[in-house]
Scaffold this motif. Structure first.
Motif, mmCIF file in Angstrom:
data_model
loop_
_atom_site.group_PDB
_atom_site.id
_atom_site.type_symbol
_atom_site.label_atom_id
_atom_site.label_comp_id
_atom_site.label_asym_id
_atom_site.label_seq_id
_atom_site.Cartn_x
_atom_site.Cartn_y
_atom_site.Cartn_z
ATOM 1 N N CYS A 69 12.427 -80.115 -27.670
ATOM 2 C CA CYS A 69 13.264 -79.787 -26.520
ATOM 3 C C CYS A 69 13.425 -78.274 -26.435
ATOM 4 N N LYS A 98 14.917 -74.689 -24.912
ATOM 5 C CA LYS A 98 16.123 -74.109 -24.335
ATOM 6 C C LYS A 98 15.927 -72.599 -24.207
ATOM 7 N N ASN A 105 24.593 -70.020 -25.024
ATOM 8 C CA ASN A 105 24.074 -69.710 -23.705
ATOM 9 C C ASN A 105 24.048 -68.211 -23.432
ATOM 10 N N THR A 108 18.342 -68.926 -23.417
ATOM 11 C CA THR A 108 19.643 -68.321 -23.181
ATOM 12 C C THR A 108 19.611 -67.458 -21.919
ATOM 13 N N ASN A 126 24.171 -76.715 -27.181
ATOM 14 C CA ASN A 126 24.359 -76.487 -25.755
ATOM 15 C C ASN A 126 25.411 -75.419 -25.473
ATOM 16 N N GLU A 184 23.275 -81.435 -30.619
ATOM 17 C CA GLU A 184 23.055 -81.053 -29.229
ATOM 18 C C GLU A 184 24.334 -80.534 -28.579
ATOM 19 N N LYS A 189 13.933 -67.735 -25.904
ATOM 20 C CA LYS A 189 13.437 -69.105 -25.810
ATOM 21 C C LYS A 189 13.353 -69.694 -27.214
#
Length: 496
Positions: free
Chosen positions: A183, A185, A220, A187, A217, A213, A194
């Motif tokens: 998965c 993600k 950010n 920021t 999450n 998770e 990444k």
């Protein structure tokens, strides 16, 4: 308005080429490595376009950018490039999309900026509010080689590098199953970091994955430059000296941990993989344990446990015995100790603290110095300082032996950060031993055990393998059973 707020706003690409050029030049003002230039193409060179790229991130600029684009258009051949128009390019890509891998269609400046700083060449055309991006990234990376910090006698020699896609490929090549999930993600900050986390579906604990998770999450806005940043941001407790996650640069270890139900974190720009969670007994395991016979691995692992206890408590035991419990020392040895300590102006605690300080200083110097001279300085420095301390009457020979054995014992632990926990905790244990003797040392161990019992990592107890209903210590804890039994129990879930 703050820059973090402006990053959220999606500014569409303008239709007018001049407006696009003015905006891009203002955006990348004083960025001399960002190259912006105009060019014309088509019949009589009446079609206008703008090329933007980061000169420090791309390959040598391609001689015919338009040819690279129209290779994706089956209705046109390279010979038509002299008569091709913006309208034809626009109609094709808007109606049929992009099929070739290196070409992307961009609709706003967030996408455009992200592509430029990732080594793409971006083309903007007059009277079209979209842009085409061609992947031309070329940043020097290390080749795949054996990790220097995790050397094995027998086993794979591959190590991770700073390229995220290659690292994922090294792991995927070992676990060829659709159950392996990755998965991605990213920021929202200046670094646009990444990173990716992976797990094996059906093997990972569902509650642990949900908690992971939930924490991941929340990341950010933070500026993240290395996977250790992520590990610290999602860890349970930041004040404990014990590490809660493991780090590795070996794809075979990462694959083995995925099979055990762990979660891994990788990031672009670093070869370090985070393994979540890291439990107490797992920090005594090494990759070479599984590439040797079980009797050898079990013996070496037991040595590591003993080494951890010695590195944690050996100076404290010496202080407690010489200060409070001389009756526990054999008479001949006690007389020898008293003889060597004659003329030492410091008590055992101060003497041990001074010698430990110099030992830690030499160890750090050996790590920070260049490799050709680092080991020489640390070894020669230890010999000279030890001998000089004895001759000057600042330390006894037995104290030099105790501190030397403590340092050697700490080097037996495979993970540096876990060994650092022992180095940090031995100081309060030494004070407790100097104040209350053996009772203080016992009290210190009880407090450490209570702290470890309370510590949890992603819903998993840090000492989970020490519970009464766990057979992990029997299978793969203090000892390692044969691979036949170990793999059979992992695959079937049955106890042996």
């Amino acid at each position: 308005m703050r820059s973090s707020d402006t990053a959220k706003i999606e500014i569409s690409i303008y239709k007018n080429l001049q407006e696009n050029e003015e905006y891009i030049r203002s955006l990348y003002k004083n960025c001399d490595d960002i190259k912006i230039r105009n060019f014309q193409f088509g019949r009589n060179y009446k079609q206008e376009a703008l090329v933007v790229h980061c000169d420090s991130l791309i390959q040598e600029e391609k001689s015919n950018l338009l040819h690279t684009i129209i290779k994706d258009m089956p209705d046109f051949e390279a010979a038509l490039s002299l008569s091709i128009t913006v309208e034809q390019i626009k109609n094709f890509f808007e109606n049929k999309g992009v099929s070739s891998r290196p070409v992307m269609l961009l609709k706003n400046y967030n996408e455009l900026n992200a592509n430029i700083v990732n080594g793409h060449i971006v083309l903007l055309f007059d009277k079209w509010n979209q842009a085409l991006s061609i992947d031309a990234s070329s940043v020097e990376k290390r080749s795949v080689a054996e990790p220097q910090n995790e050397v094995v006698v027998v086993g794979p020699r591959e190590g991770t590098i700073e390229n995220l896609q290659k690292n994922l490929g090294l792991i995927r090549s070992r676990l060829k199953t659709p159950d392996l999930k990755f998965c991605f993600k990213q920021t929202e900050n200046k670094s646009n970091t990444k990173f990716v986390y992976g797990y094996l579906d059906g093997t990972v604990n569902v509650q642990m994955l949900e908690e992971f998770e939930r924490r991941i999450n929340k990341i950010n806005k933070e500026e993240i430059l290395e996977t250790s940043y992520i590990a610290e941001l999602i860890e349970e407790s930041t004040i404990t000296p014990f590490p809660q996650y493991r780090f590795t640069e070996r794809p075979d270890i990462a694959a083995a941990c995925l099979l055990e139900g762990k979660i891994i974190i990788l990031m672009e720009g670093t070869g370090t993989i985070v393994i979540c969670p890291g439990l107490f007994n797992e920090f005594f395991q090494s990759a070479s344990d599984y590439y040797q016979r079980s009797i050898f691995s079990s013996t070496i692992r037991l040595v590591r446990f003993v080494g951890f206890v010695l590195s944690l408590a050996l100076p404290s035991i010496y202080i407690a015995l010489t200060t409070f419990h001389q009756e526990l020392i054999p008479t001949v040895l006690l007389i020898a100790l008293l003889d060597t300590r004659e003329g030492i102006p410091f008590p055992a605690l101060v003497e041990a603290l001074i010698m430990l300080f110099f030992f830690e200083l030499l160890q750090e110097a050996g790590i920070r110095l260049p490799k050709p001279i680092g080991s020489t300085v640390s070894i020669v420095g230890a010999l000279i300082i030890g001998e000089a301390s004895i001759n000057a009457g600042l330390a006894s020979p037995i104290m030099i032996v105790v501190i030397g054995l403590t340092g050697i014992a700490s080097f037996s632990i495979p993970y540096y950060d876990f060994g650092f926990a022992a180095r940090l905790l031995r100081i309060p244990l030494m004070f407790l031993a100097a104040i209350m003797g053996g009772f203080g040392l016992f009290l210190g161990f009880i407090l450490i055990f209570l702290h470890l019992s309370k510590l949890r990592v992603l819903t998993e107890p840090y000492l989970g393998t020490f519970t009464l209903n766990s057979t992990s210590l029997l299978k793969d804890g203090f000892f390692r059973v044969s691979l036949k039994k170990l793999l059979r129990n992992r695959n079937t879930g049955k106890e042996f």
